[in-house]
Design a protein around this motif. Structure first.
Motif, PDB file in Angstrom:
ATOM      1  N   TYR A   1      36.264  50.900  55.818  1.00  0.00           N
ATOM      2  CA  TYR A   1      35.499  50.084  54.851  1.00  0.00           C
ATOM      3  C   TYR A   1      34.113  49.801  55.407  1.00  0.00           C
ATOM      4  O   TYR A   1      33.103  49.889  54.715  1.00  0.00           O
ATOM      5  CB  TYR A   1      36.154  48.711  54.607  1.00  0.00           C
ATOM      6  CG  TYR A   1      37.526  48.693  53.988  1.00  0.00           C
ATOM      7  CD1 TYR A   1      38.051  49.805  53.353  1.00  0.00           C
ATOM      8  CD2 TYR A   1      38.269  47.527  54.014  1.00  0.00           C
ATOM      9  CE1 TYR A   1      39.321  49.752  52.787  1.00  0.00           C
ATOM     10  CE2 TYR A   1      39.537  47.461  53.453  1.00  0.00           C
ATOM     11  CZ  TYR A   1      40.054  48.575  52.836  1.00  0.00           C
ATOM     12  OH  TYR A   1      41.297  48.507  52.286  1.00  0.00           O
TER      13      TYR A   1
ATOM     14  N   THR B   1      31.904  52.926  55.537  1.00  0.00           N
ATOM     15  CA  THR B   1      31.386  53.284  54.217  1.00  0.00           C
ATOM     16  C   THR B   1      30.282  52.331  53.797  1.00  0.00           C
ATOM     17  O   THR B   1      29.242  52.755  53.292  1.00  0.00           O
ATOM     18  CB  THR B   1      32.521  53.289  53.173  1.00  0.00           C
ATOM     19  OG1 THR B   1      33.529  54.197  53.607  1.00  0.00           O
ATOM     20  CG2 THR B   1      32.025  53.716  51.807  1.00  0.00           C
ATOM     21  N   SER B   2      30.491  51.039  54.040  1.00  0.00           N
ATOM     22  CA  SER B   2      29.459  50.058  53.698  1.00  0.00           C
ATOM     23  C   SER B   2      28.163  50.383  54.429  1.00  0.00           C
ATOM     24  O   SER B   2      27.081  50.382  53.843  1.00  0.00           O
ATOM     25  CB  SER B   2      29.903  48.642  54.075  1.00  0.00           C
ATOM     26  OG  SER B   2      31.055  48.284  53.349  1.00  0.00           O
TER      27      SER B   2
ATOM     28  N   ALA C   1      27.195  53.242  55.592  1.00  0.00           N
ATOM     29  CA  ALA C   1      26.613  54.487  55.078  1.00  0.00           C
ATOM     30  C   ALA C   1      25.804  54.228  53.806  1.00  0.00           C
ATOM     31  O   ALA C   1      24.779  54.869  53.582  1.00  0.00           O
ATOM     32  CB  ALA C   1      27.709  55.517  54.816  1.00  0.00           C
ATOM     33  N   THR C   2      26.230  53.266  52.999  1.00  0.00           N
ATOM     34  CA  THR C   2      25.465  52.955  51.782  1.00  0.00           C
ATOM     35  C   THR C   2      24.158  52.240  52.106  1.00  0.00           C
ATOM     36  O   THR C   2      23.311  52.089  51.246  1.00  0.00           O
ATOM     37  CB  THR C   2      26.251  52.072  50.789  1.00  0.00           C
ATOM     38  OG1 THR C   2      26.338  50.739  51.307  1.00  0.00           O
ATOM     39  CG2 THR C   2      27.632  52.607  50.501  1.00  0.00           C
ATOM     40  N   MET C   3      24.024  51.752  53.337  1.00  0.00           N
ATOM     41  CA  MET C   3      22.819  51.024  53.740  1.00  0.00           C
ATOM     42  C   MET C   3      21.896  51.924  54.566  1.00  0.00           C
ATOM     43  O   MET C   3      21.116  51.442  55.380  1.00  0.00           O
ATOM     44  CB  MET C   3      23.214  49.794  54.555  1.00  0.00           C
ATOM     45  CG  MET C   3      24.057  48.818  53.763  1.00  0.00           C
ATOM     46  SD  MET C   3      24.984  47.706  54.835  1.00  0.00           S
ATOM     47  CE  MET C   3      23.780  46.408  55.064  1.00  0.00           C
ATOM     48  N   ASP C   4      22.012  53.229  54.366  1.00  0.00           N
ATOM     49  CA  ASP C   4      21.172  54.192  55.079  1.00  0.00           C
ATOM     50  C   ASP C   4      21.359  54.124  56.585  1.00  0.00           C
ATOM     51  O   ASP C   4      20.410  54.319  57.344  1.00  0.00           O
ATOM     52  CB  ASP C   4      19.681  53.995  54.727  1.00  0.00           C
ATOM     53  CG  ASP C   4      19.420  54.203  53.253  1.00  0.00           C
ATOM     54  OD1 ASP C   4      20.177  54.970  52.643  1.00  0.00           O
ATOM     55  OD2 ASP C   4      18.479  53.592  52.728  1.00  0.00           O
TER      56      ASP C   4
ATOM     57  N   GLN D   1      36.642  58.491  51.249  1.00  0.00           N
ATOM     58  CA  GLN D   1      35.483  57.738  50.778  1.00  0.00           C
ATOM     59  C   GLN D   1      34.399  57.694  51.866  1.00  0.00           C
ATOM     60  O   GLN D   1      33.222  57.888  51.589  1.00  0.00           O
ATOM     61  CB  GLN D   1      35.966  56.316  50.502  1.00  0.00           C
ATOM     62  CG  GLN D   1      35.171  55.521  49.531  1.00  0.00           C
ATOM     63  CD  GLN D   1      35.939  54.266  49.201  1.00  0.00           C
ATOM     64  OE1 GLN D   1      36.253  53.468  50.083  1.00  0.00           O
ATOM     65  NE2 GLN D   1      36.282  54.080  47.955  1.00  0.00           N
TER      66      GLN D   1
ATOM     67  N   ASN E   1      30.650  59.855  51.941  1.00  0.00           N
ATOM     68  CA  ASN E   1      29.390  59.131  52.011  1.00  0.00           C
ATOM     69  C   ASN E   1      28.631  59.378  53.311  1.00  0.00           C
ATOM     70  O   ASN E   1      27.689  58.660  53.629  1.00  0.00           O
ATOM     71  CB  ASN E   1      29.625  57.643  51.756  1.00  0.00           C
ATOM     72  CG  ASN E   1      29.904  57.407  50.291  1.00  0.00           C
ATOM     73  OD1 ASN E   1      28.990  57.412  49.483  1.00  0.00           O
ATOM     74  ND2 ASN E   1      31.170  57.282  49.932  1.00  0.00           N
TER      75      ASN E   1
END
Lengths: 77, 131
Positions: free
Chosen positions: B32, B35-36, B38-41, B80, B84
């Motif tokens: 988790y 993934t979080s 990875a969404t924040m560059d 997931q 990402n």
């Protein structure tokens, strides 16, 4: 003040990490300056979205909170 | 004439996952968080070591359920993370510890590393999280 969103993303019922993941994908589909309205029920999303916005440079220009629902207006940088 | 600077300004996060199939409740959060990030560059790598190797053996993640009665296996969270951009690597001694051959690893594990490479990754990372 009412903010007009270009796109609405419903993340109600989703928990970490899905709200940020879906927000990232939705923001990618917008053009610079457009606004995403993201609606979540995860109580962690308030802090998560603030951190996400600060890190990615897509500012949150408005928020609403109502009976366990959190709404974020995010402007694509 | 202009040129593009190739130096990445991305932050690097290294997650060390030592928990395995015997403690399913400890296996999902690293994914988790990865993934979080990875969404924040953020450039994210998960390094599996000690018992962590047991969850990247072929067919294992599908059988791990973080919470009793959950309808999503760990495989969903692993996929997931990988989708990402999270990179998965494994420490070689942890394979020997559990008698896992490298052919038995899921293909998502991109590299087999040793102690020196792990130290190098930890020193290069902006932060290290350990589970």
């Amino acid at each position: 003040m009412d903010i007009k969103a270009d796109k609405v993303l419903d993340c109600k019922g989703l928990s970490c990490p899905l709200p940020v993941l879906k927000t990232k994908k939705a923001i990618e589909e917008l053009k610079s300056g457009q606004i995403l309205e993201m609606i979540a029920t995860d109580p962690g999303s308030k802090n998560d979205m603030e951190a996400w916005a600060n890190r990615t440079g897509n500012p949150i220009i408005g928020t609403k909170e109502d009976a366990g629902t959190y709404v974020f207006f995010i402007k694509k940088s | 004439m202009f040129w593009e600077c190739k130096l990445s300004e991305k932050k690097k996060l290294l997650i060390i996952q030592t928990s395995g199939i015997d403690t399913p409740e400890r296996t999902a959060a690293p994914f988790y968080i990865a993934t979080s990030a990875a969404t924040m560059d953020v450039d994210v790598t998960i390094a599996f070591t000690i018992n962590g190797s047991t969850i990247v053996k072929k067919g294992a993640a599908e059988k791990i359920f973080v919470k009793e009665g959950s309808n999503q296996s760990l495989r969903v969270f692993l996929d997931q993370a990988v989708e990402n951009g999270v990179k998965l690597v494994i420490c070689h001694p942890s394979l020997e510890l559990h008698d896992i051959k490298k052919e038995e690893l899921i293909p998502e594990v991109k590299e087999i590393i040793g102690g020196a490479a792990l130290v190098d990754m930890a020193l290069e990372a902006d932060r290290v999280l350990t589970f």
